[in-house]
Design a protein around this motif. Sequence first.
Motif, mmCIF file in Angstrom:
data_model
loop_
_atom_site.group_PDB
_atom_site.id
_atom_site.type_symbol
_atom_site.label_atom_id
_atom_site.label_comp_id
_atom_site.label_asym_id
_atom_site.label_seq_id
_atom_site.Cartn_x
_atom_site.Cartn_y
_atom_site.Cartn_z
ATOM 1 N N ALA A 49 0.852 -1.284 -0.044
ATOM 2 C CA ALA A 49 -0.068 -0.039 0.056
ATOM 3 C C ALA A 49 0.913 1.328 0.010
ATOM 4 O O ALA A 49 2.101 1.129 0.394
ATOM 5 C CB ALA A 49 -0.903 0.168 1.260
ATOM 6 N N ALA A 50 0.450 2.433 -0.353
ATOM 7 C CA ALA A 50 1.150 3.743 -0.575
ATOM 8 C C ALA A 50 0.148 4.819 -0.110
ATOM 9 O O ALA A 50 -1.217 4.546 -0.483
ATOM 10 C CB ALA A 50 1.854 3.735 -1.696
ATOM 11 N N ILE A 51 0.606 5.898 0.403
ATOM 12 C CA ILE A 51 -0.273 7.048 0.620
ATOM 13 C C ILE A 51 0.575 8.146 0.001
ATOM 14 O O ILE A 51 1.839 8.145 0.226
ATOM 15 C CB ILE A 51 -0.685 7.072 2.041
ATOM 16 N N MET A 52 -0.194 9.063 -0.625
ATOM 17 C CA MET A 52 0.543 10.605 -0.890
ATOM 18 C C MET A 52 1.034 11.153 0.220
ATOM 19 O O MET A 52 0.454 11.279 1.388
ATOM 20 C CB MET A 52 -0.534 11.040 -1.884
ATOM 21 N N TRP A 53 1.403 12.544 -0.022
ATOM 22 C CA TRP A 53 2.050 13.311 0.877
ATOM 23 C C TRP A 53 0.856 14.186 1.343
ATOM 24 O O TRP A 53 -0.304 14.082 0.978
ATOM 25 C CB TRP A 53 3.129 14.042 0.508
ATOM 26 N N THR A 70 -5.676 -0.844 5.329
ATOM 27 C CA THR A 70 -6.152 0.664 5.208
ATOM 28 C C THR A 70 -4.827 1.260 5.508
ATOM 29 O O THR A 70 -4.314 0.882 6.774
ATOM 30 C CB THR A 70 -7.169 1.014 5.850
ATOM 31 N N ILE A 71 -4.243 2.132 4.709
ATOM 32 C CA ILE A 71 -3.105 2.998 4.847
ATOM 33 C C ILE A 71 -3.461 4.422 5.315
ATOM 34 O O ILE A 71 -4.453 4.882 4.763
ATOM 35 C CB ILE A 71 -2.052 2.962 3.812
ATOM 36 N N SER A 72 -3.015 5.000 6.407
ATOM 37 C CA SER A 72 -3.422 6.330 6.889
ATOM 38 C C SER A 72 -2.008 6.901 7.263
ATOM 39 O O SER A 72 -0.873 5.979 7.648
ATOM 40 C CB SER A 72 -4.432 6.295 7.763
ATOM 41 N N ARG A 73 -1.924 8.180 7.524
ATOM 42 C CA ARG A 73 -0.728 8.911 8.139
ATOM 43 C C ARG A 73 -1.306 10.020 9.122
ATOM 44 O O ARG A 73 -2.355 10.716 8.925
ATOM 45 C CB ARG A 73 -0.185 9.469 6.907
ATOM 46 N N ASP A 74 -0.406 10.333 9.966
ATOM 47 C CA ASP A 74 -0.592 11.243 10.976
ATOM 48 C C ASP A 74 0.531 12.197 10.856
ATOM 49 O O ASP A 74 1.622 11.972 11.486
ATOM 50 C CB ASP A 74 -1.009 10.767 12.376
ATOM 51 N N ASN A 75 0.321 13.332 10.182
ATOM 52 C CA ASN A 75 1.489 14.144 9.996
ATOM 53 C C ASN A 75 1.775 14.962 11.333
ATOM 54 O O ASN A 75 3.213 15.333 11.461
ATOM 55 C CB ASN A 75 1.151 15.116 8.896
ATOM 56 N N ALA A 76 1.210 15.040 12.148
ATOM 57 C CA ALA A 76 1.478 15.751 13.580
ATOM 58 C C ALA A 76 2.399 14.821 14.413
ATOM 59 O O ALA A 76 3.087 15.250 15.053
ATOM 60 C CB ALA A 76 0.106 16.051 14.307
ATOM 61 N N ASN A 78 4.443 12.309 12.637
ATOM 62 C CA ASN A 78 5.236 11.916 11.758
ATOM 63 C C ASN A 78 5.175 10.213 11.617
ATOM 64 O O ASN A 78 6.198 9.758 11.477
ATOM 65 C CB ASN A 78 6.789 12.238 12.122
ATOM 66 N N THR A 79 3.960 9.869 11.399
ATOM 67 C CA THR A 79 3.624 8.396 11.603
ATOM 68 C C THR A 79 2.745 8.072 10.541
ATOM 69 O O THR A 79 1.716 8.597 10.349
ATOM 70 C CB THR A 79 3.031 7.792 13.065
ATOM 71 N N VAL A 80 3.020 6.935 9.857
ATOM 72 C CA VAL A 80 2.126 6.155 8.875
ATOM 73 C C VAL A 80 1.577 4.812 9.648
ATOM 74 O O VAL A 80 2.392 4.274 10.223
ATOM 75 C CB VAL A 80 2.797 6.032 7.600
ATOM 76 N N TYR A 81 0.377 4.612 9.222
ATOM 77 C CA TYR A 81 0.066 3.224 9.856
ATOM 78 C C TYR A 81 -0.699 2.174 8.570
ATOM 79 O O TYR A 81 -0.711 2.534 7.575
ATOM 80 C CB TYR A 81 -1.329 3.577 10.735
ATOM 81 N N LEU A 82 -0.644 0.934 9.053
ATOM 82 C CA LEU A 82 -1.443 0.083 8.108
ATOM 83 C C LEU A 82 -2.322 -0.780 9.061
ATOM 84 O O LEU A 82 -1.739 -1.477 9.603
ATOM 85 C CB LEU A 82 -0.316 -0.779 7.294
ATOM 86 N N GLN A 83 -3.409 -0.530 8.855
ATOM 87 C CA GLN A 83 -4.560 -1.325 9.592
ATOM 88 C C GLN A 83 -4.959 -2.602 8.350
ATOM 89 O O GLN A 83 -5.177 -2.419 7.539
ATOM 90 C CB GLN A 83 -5.782 -0.686 9.657
ATOM 91 N N MET A 84 -4.563 -3.672 9.112
ATOM 92 C CA MET A 84 -4.764 -4.952 8.462
ATOM 93 C C MET A 84 -5.854 -5.810 9.083
ATOM 94 O O MET A 84 -5.689 -6.068 10.252
ATOM 95 C CB MET A 84 -3.465 -5.745 8.483
ATOM 96 N N ASN A 85 -6.962 -6.158 8.275
ATOM 97 C CA ASN A 85 -8.086 -6.863 8.916
ATOM 98 C C ASN A 85 -8.200 -8.238 8.186
ATOM 99 O O ASN A 85 -7.781 -8.285 6.858
ATOM 100 C CB ASN A 85 -9.429 -6.017 8.572
ATOM 101 N N SER A 86 -9.024 -9.000 8.540
ATOM 102 C CA SER A 86 -9.279 -10.353 7.978
ATOM 103 C C SER A 86 -7.998 -10.900 7.463
ATOM 104 O O SER A 86 -7.772 -11.389 6.388
ATOM 105 C CB SER A 86 -10.153 -10.173 6.650
ATOM 106 N N LEU A 87 -7.044 -11.070 8.208
ATOM 107 C CA LEU A 87 -5.737 -11.615 7.934
ATOM 108 C C LEU A 87 -6.047 -13.054 7.705
ATOM 109 O O LEU A 87 -6.824 -13.823 8.119
ATOM 110 C CB LEU A 87 -4.674 -11.479 9.048
ATOM 111 N N SER A 88 -4.893 -13.522 6.979
ATOM 112 C CA SER A 88 -4.943 -14.777 6.263
ATOM 113 C C SER A 88 -3.543 -15.252 6.565
ATOM 114 O O SER A 88 -2.503 -14.547 6.486
ATOM 115 C CB SER A 88 -5.429 -15.079 4.977
ATOM 116 N N PRO A 89 -3.452 -16.566 6.395
ATOM 117 C CA PRO A 89 -1.675 -17.138 6.379
ATOM 118 C C PRO A 89 -0.907 -16.595 5.339
ATOM 119 O O PRO A 89 0.292 -16.322 5.452
ATOM 120 C CB PRO A 89 -1.969 -18.775 6.561
#
Length: 126
Positions: A49-53, A70-76, A78-89
Amino acid sequence: QVQLVESGGGLVQAGDSLKLSCAASAPTFIRNAMGWFRQAPGKEREFVAAIMWYGNSRTYYADSVNDRFTISRDNAKNTVYLQMNSLSPEDTAVYYCAAPPPGRQPTTAVSDYDYWGQGTQVTVSS
């Protein structure tokens, strides 16, 4: 120079969720697109995944994770996140946070990213 530190990996069961974080130490963070990649044993590193600036909310996903991650970022922070749901092996891999040069649009190519974190292991049991 951009330094990236991932966290949040672990061992989960199929169907569970996990949220990865990537803390960036870079004065140019708001001008950096950010990406997540993963590498399973014996396989090449692949785009996730990727997210713009800052100021551009556009996101990109690999087909294999679309509608689950879902990728997201909190610029305040300086952190980017990757929420991963329904994970599989099949999602088991080392997950890496990465950044292309400031102002460069994200791509799916590993070679387009100049900065990488050390990776965090995600293991999904069946």
